[in-house]
Design an enzyme around this catalytic site. Structure first.
Site, PDB file in Angstrom:
ATOM      1  N   ILE A  19       0.824  -1.201   0.000  1.00  0.00           N
ATOM      2  CA  ILE A  19       0.000   0.000   0.000  1.00  0.00           C
ATOM      3  C   ILE A  19       0.860   1.253   0.000  1.00  0.00           C
ATOM      4  O   ILE A  19       0.574   2.220  -0.708  1.00  0.00           O
ATOM      5  CB  ILE A  19      -0.948  -0.013   1.219  1.00  0.00           C
ATOM      6  CG1 ILE A  19      -2.016  -1.097   1.049  1.00  0.00           C
ATOM      7  CG2 ILE A  19      -1.599   1.350   1.412  1.00  0.00           C
ATOM      8  CD1 ILE A  19      -2.895  -1.298   2.275  1.00  0.00           C
ATOM      9  N   ARG A  39      12.364  -0.158   6.384  1.00  0.00           N
ATOM     10  CA  ARG A  39      13.490  -0.932   6.916  1.00  0.00           C
ATOM     11  C   ARG A  39      14.271  -1.645   5.824  1.00  0.00           C
ATOM     12  O   ARG A  39      15.447  -1.940   5.993  1.00  0.00           O
ATOM     13  CB  ARG A  39      12.970  -1.965   7.919  1.00  0.00           C
ATOM     14  CG  ARG A  39      12.395  -1.366   9.184  1.00  0.00           C
ATOM     15  CD  ARG A  39      11.880  -2.421  10.136  1.00  0.00           C
ATOM     16  NE  ARG A  39      10.734  -3.146   9.594  1.00  0.00           N
ATOM     17  CZ  ARG A  39      10.060  -4.081  10.237  1.00  0.00           C
ATOM     18  NH1 ARG A  39      10.429  -4.416  11.481  1.00  0.00           N
ATOM     19  NH2 ARG A  39       9.040  -4.691   9.695  1.00  0.00           N
ATOM     20  N   ASN A  86       2.058   4.962   7.139  1.00  0.00           N
ATOM     21  CA  ASN A  86       1.561   3.714   6.576  1.00  0.00           C
ATOM     22  C   ASN A  86       2.202   2.468   7.175  1.00  0.00           C
ATOM     23  O   ASN A  86       1.585   1.406   7.189  1.00  0.00           O
ATOM     24  CB  ASN A  86       1.784   3.728   5.058  1.00  0.00           C
ATOM     25  CG  ASN A  86       1.659   2.360   4.442  1.00  0.00           C
ATOM     26  OD1 ASN A  86       0.563   1.843   4.257  1.00  0.00           O
ATOM     27  ND2 ASN A  86       2.805   1.749   4.121  1.00  0.00           N
ATOM     28  N   TYR A 151      -3.001  -6.631  17.421  1.00  0.00           N
ATOM     29  CA  TYR A 151      -3.023  -5.803  16.212  1.00  0.00           C
ATOM     30  C   TYR A 151      -4.258  -4.905  16.204  1.00  0.00           C
ATOM     31  O   TYR A 151      -4.171  -3.701  15.933  1.00  0.00           O
ATOM     32  CB  TYR A 151      -3.023  -6.714  14.984  1.00  0.00           C
ATOM     33  CG  TYR A 151      -3.170  -6.016  13.655  1.00  0.00           C
ATOM     34  CD1 TYR A 151      -2.080  -5.361  13.071  1.00  0.00           C
ATOM     35  CD2 TYR A 151      -4.379  -6.040  12.967  1.00  0.00           C
ATOM     36  CE1 TYR A 151      -2.211  -4.735  11.836  1.00  0.00           C
ATOM     37  CE2 TYR A 151      -4.519  -5.416  11.740  1.00  0.00           C
ATOM     38  CZ  TYR A 151      -3.433  -4.762  11.175  1.00  0.00           C
ATOM     39  OH  TYR A 151      -3.570  -4.137   9.943  1.00  0.00           O
ATOM     40  N   LYS A 155      -4.460  -0.771  16.213  1.00  0.00           N
ATOM     41  CA  LYS A 155      -5.118  -0.010  15.152  1.00  0.00           C
ATOM     42  C   LYS A 155      -6.253   0.854  15.711  1.00  0.00           C
ATOM     43  O   LYS A 155      -6.492   1.972  15.242  1.00  0.00           O
ATOM     44  CB  LYS A 155      -5.639  -0.953  14.071  1.00  0.00           C
ATOM     45  CG  LYS A 155      -4.536  -1.596  13.238  1.00  0.00           C
ATOM     46  CD  LYS A 155      -3.718  -0.564  12.477  1.00  0.00           C
ATOM     47  CE  LYS A 155      -2.738  -1.206  11.506  1.00  0.00           C
ATOM     48  NZ  LYS A 155      -1.944  -0.199  10.740  1.00  0.00           N
TER      49      LYS A 155
END
Length: 253
Positions: A19, A39, A86, A151, A155
């Site tokens: 994305i 990274r 992102n 997770y 979020k």
């Protein structure tokens, strides 16, 4: 639809693939100067060589010092007008097996990585006549999913940050929004597909169908669809859109 102002500088974390790369390429196509951070140095270099970005900087968003150094270097090159936060990572496990280390990893990357990035760009951005912060969250920031509690919690935290910061900055020229994709056809989801195949013995097609069933349209989201939504939020015509968490999920939310 009003487009971007003349040649803004956009910084995209996790911009080397998936994305993030699609967003970076869309911004380049709209006339922005784009710096990508990630990274994987090879992925950054490949994206720059392919014209999906102008500059690359290696940094882990969970490393506040390294990320802020990369942002400072990009800002010195050209003041940053747009931040696309992102970069993210997902790990799945039943809650009973999700230890504190797993929760810390998910929070460090998916939430604190956003915090570090915004801290890095905001002082300079507030002094400019235009600013856009877009956090790439997830439908997991708007609802629950089984076996990804850490997770999902991270979020949700990112979406909460967006809503609060948008109000704090409402008197400025900076807008803050989240884009929340459903399961998207990326390397990250490919890992989930591999995990389903390994644990259940299903075929790749069956594993993809297991994820696609969440989407009422019965498919995975394309990265370009997410990029198009981000591009709209970055446009001058979206100056009244702030504090929103926009689902790109085929009607799932």
């Amino acid at each position: 639809m009003s487009g971007l102002p003349h040649s803004p500088h956009a910084l995209v974390t996790g911009g080397g693939r998936g994305i993030g790369r699609a967003i970076a390429a869309a911004l380049v196509g709209a006339g922005a100067t784009v710096t990508i951070v990630g990274r994987n140095v090879a992925a950054l270099e490949e994206a720059v060589n392919a014209g999906a970005a102008h500059f690359g900087a290696a940094a882990d968003v969970a490393n506040e010092i390294a990320l802020k150094a990369a942002i400072a270097e990009a800002h010195a090159r050209k003041p940053i007008d747009i931040l696309i936060a992102n970069a993210g990572s997902a790990e799945s496990a039943p809650f009973a097996k999700s230890d504190s280390a797993l929760f810390a990893r998910m929070m460090d990357i998916n939430f604190m990585g956003v915090v570090h990035a915004i801290h890095g760009v905001l002082p300079g951005m507030k002094d400019r006549p235009y600013g856009r912060i877009v956090v790439i969250a997830s439908t997991a920031g708007l609802k629950g999913y089984a076996y990804v509690s850490a997770y999902t919690a991270a979020k949700h935290a990112a979406v909460g940050l967006v809503r609060s910061l948008a109000l704090e900055l409402a008197g400025s020229h900076v807008t803050v929004n989240a884009v929340c994709p459903g399961f998207t056809d990326t390397d990250l989801v490919a890992g989930s597909i591999d995990n389903i195949m390994k644990k259940t013995g299903r075929s790749r097609e069956q594993a993809i169908a297991e994820l696609a069933r969440h989407n009422p349209q019965g498919r995975l989201i394309a990265p370009q669809e997410v990029a198009d939504s981000v591009l709209w939020l970055c446009g001058q015509g979206a100056s009244a859109i702030t504090g929103q968490a926009i689902a790109v999920a085929g009607g799932e939310i």
